[in-house]
Design a protein around this motif. Structure first.
Motif, PDB file in Angstrom:
ATOM      1  N   TYR A   1     -20.183   2.797  -2.483  1.00  0.00           N
ATOM      2  CA  TYR A   1     -20.864   2.809  -3.789  1.00  0.00           C
ATOM      3  C   TYR A   1     -20.836   4.216  -4.405  1.00  0.00           C
ATOM      4  O   TYR A   1     -20.428   4.396  -5.560  1.00  0.00           O
ATOM      5  CB  TYR A   1     -22.315   2.317  -3.628  1.00  0.00           C
ATOM      6  CG  TYR A   1     -23.119   2.515  -4.887  1.00  0.00           C
ATOM      7  CD1 TYR A   1     -22.900   1.707  -5.997  1.00  0.00           C
ATOM      8  CD2 TYR A   1     -24.050   3.556  -4.992  1.00  0.00           C
ATOM      9  CE1 TYR A   1     -23.598   1.920  -7.176  1.00  0.00           C
ATOM     10  CE2 TYR A   1     -24.745   3.770  -6.162  1.00  0.00           C
ATOM     11  CZ  TYR A   1     -24.515   2.951  -7.250  1.00  0.00           C
ATOM     12  OH  TYR A   1     -25.189   3.169  -8.432  1.00  0.00           O
TER      13      TYR A   1
ATOM     14  N   THR B   1     -17.417   5.477  -5.511  1.00  0.00           N
ATOM     15  CA  THR B   1     -16.978   4.841  -6.757  1.00  0.00           C
ATOM     16  C   THR B   1     -17.628   5.508  -7.965  1.00  0.00           C
ATOM     17  O   THR B   1     -16.957   5.803  -8.959  1.00  0.00           O
ATOM     18  CB  THR B   1     -17.324   3.336  -6.719  1.00  0.00           C
ATOM     19  OG1 THR B   1     -16.844   2.820  -5.486  1.00  0.00           O
ATOM     20  CG2 THR B   1     -16.702   2.583  -7.872  1.00  0.00           C
TER      21      THR B   1
ATOM     22  N   VAL C   1     -18.196   0.088 -10.891  1.00  0.00           N
ATOM     23  CA  VAL C   1     -18.692  -0.346  -9.577  1.00  0.00           C
ATOM     24  C   VAL C   1     -18.750  -1.873  -9.470  1.00  0.00           C
ATOM     25  O   VAL C   1     -18.319  -2.447  -8.473  1.00  0.00           O
ATOM     26  CB  VAL C   1     -20.114   0.216  -9.330  1.00  0.00           C
ATOM     27  CG1 VAL C   1     -20.662  -0.250  -7.994  1.00  0.00           C
ATOM     28  CG2 VAL C   1     -20.112   1.717  -9.397  1.00  0.00           C
TER      29      VAL C   1
END
Ligand code: F6R
Length: 384
Positions: free
Chosen positions: A361, A364, A371
């Motif tokens: 996460y 990104t 995302v």
């Protein structure tokens, strides 16, 4: 809708303590005590089952008599089955086969009337998994669904099943469904082994750990700031490797899938048992290698792997348990260690994947990509 979070993926990672509890709700007796400790005088405590799965009750005896349990799935759902394979084999003593739905169809793999096929699918609509279900049904196997979507094609067309109850998953990258799938399949193996006297103690250990799991997940999520810093260190890399072994080979595979699908960084999950058969050639002081080395039955082997990678100047990031002083000594301050809570081996993959979901996460976000909607991907793959 995002409940104060910036992205659905972030929200879904952070709600996992609750979604796991939801998966267990009404199915597991939430008590941290083993049956002997809450026994009522005169009543065999084992006559009071601690795990119940309404969707399976009518088929439990057929499943117990199966020649094989075949888990059939794609992507993350396949990794969830992989993470549970050892637990299912250990508790049921039935051979477990894992099949990628597309590959099973490509091979027209033999399936027998006395096989039980378990179709694991978050959406319940994945075309390859659904086609594999039609194929297995035509072969006469008992078909069980493990899905997150009531009324989905797979839920409707299987003979029986489990709803994982994780709530709608919006982010394309599957996160909370993965951990709930592991919990659901673990519960299924507990139900299937309920009649085995020799497994009582082991079952109790796993059930007690299930009860503690939401709290441990909550504690693991507190590692977020450390992981964000790690992501900042890695954000400009082109590639990274994920090493795991035993149950945590699935963690390595799933972590690599998460990283590549949302951050577009190349990543590869490697079974550490295969390290010397090729991957070792990649090791240098530049390529980041995440090594999942928690205190399960693979611990001493993974400690050896870490020492060998260190001897070759590998650039490591180690996932270890909080109380693992031996690992802290081995790493000796040279590399970052992410220390996660310890839980029963059967459930450790649930805890271990969380920092790696967070890593994908944050990578990104830092790399500036979308995302929740990575390029070229759909949440539900309804074409083969
Ligand atoms: C990865 C991901 C996919 C799905 C796969 C199967 O984050 O979400 O790999 O796991 O497409 O989807 P379901 O579980 O809906 O059958």
């Amino acid at each position: 809708m995002k409940g104060g979070y910036t992205h659905f993926m972030e929200k879904e990672i952070f709600e996992q303590a609750e979604t796991i509890a939801q998966t267990m709700q009404g199915r597991v007796k939430i008590t941290p005590l083993s049956p002997m400790k809450y026994a009522v005088p005169g009543i065999d405590p084992y006559l009071m089952p601690r795990v119940r799965m309404g969707g399976l009750v009518d088929h439990v005896s057929t499943i117990r008599r199966s020649r094989r349990l075949m888990f059939i799935a794609c992507g993350t759902s396949y990794h969830a089955a992989m993470a549970c394979r050892q637990t299912v084999e250990e508790l049921t003593e039935i051979p477990v086969v894992l099949e990628l739905a597309s590959d099973l169809l490509d091979r027209r793999c033999p399936i027998f009337r006395d096989d039980t096929c378990v179709f694991v699918s978050q959406s319940g609509e994945t075309a390859d998994t659904f086609r594999a279900l039609e194929y297995a049904k035509a072969c006469g196997a008992l078909c069980v669904g493990v899905t997150n979507t009531v009324g989905s094609a797979i839920a409707r067309n299987t003979h029986c099943g489990i709803h994982i109850n994780a709530g709608a998953e919006i982010g394309v990258a599957s996160t909370k469904a993965y951990t709930s799938q592991i919990v659901a399949i673990t519960m299924m193996s507990l139900v299937l082994s309920e009649d085995a006297i020799s497994k009582r103690q082991r079952r109790d250990e796993i059930i007690d750990s299930l009860c503690n799991l939401p709290d441990l997940v909550r504690r693991t999520l507190k590692l977020n700031d450390q992981i964000k810093q790690l992501a900042a260190d890695l954000k400009d890399e082109q590639s990274c490797l994920m090493f795991g072994r035993g149950r945590n080979y699935a963690t390595a595979m799933e972590a690599a899938l998460k990283v590549k699908e949302v951050s577009y960084m190349h990543s590869e999950g490697i079974n550490a048992g295969e390290m010397k058969h090729g991957p070792l050639a990649l090791v240098d002081d530049k390529l980041p290698i995440v090594v999942v080395s928690t205190m399960d039955t693979m611990h001493s082997k993974m400690a050896g792997v870490i020492q060998q990678l260190m001897a070759r100047n590998g650039r490591l990031i180690v996932i270890a348990n909080e109380e693992d002083d031996e690992m802290v000594d081995i790493v000796n301050g040279k590399y970052p260690i992410v220390q996660v809570p310890r839980v029963d081996d059967a459930l450790q993959p649930v805890v271990n994947i969380i920092p790696l979901q967070l890593l994908s996460y944050h990578l990104t976000c830092l790399r500036g990509y979308n995302v929740d909607q990575p390029r070229n991907l759909a949440k539900s793959v309804t074409v083969t």
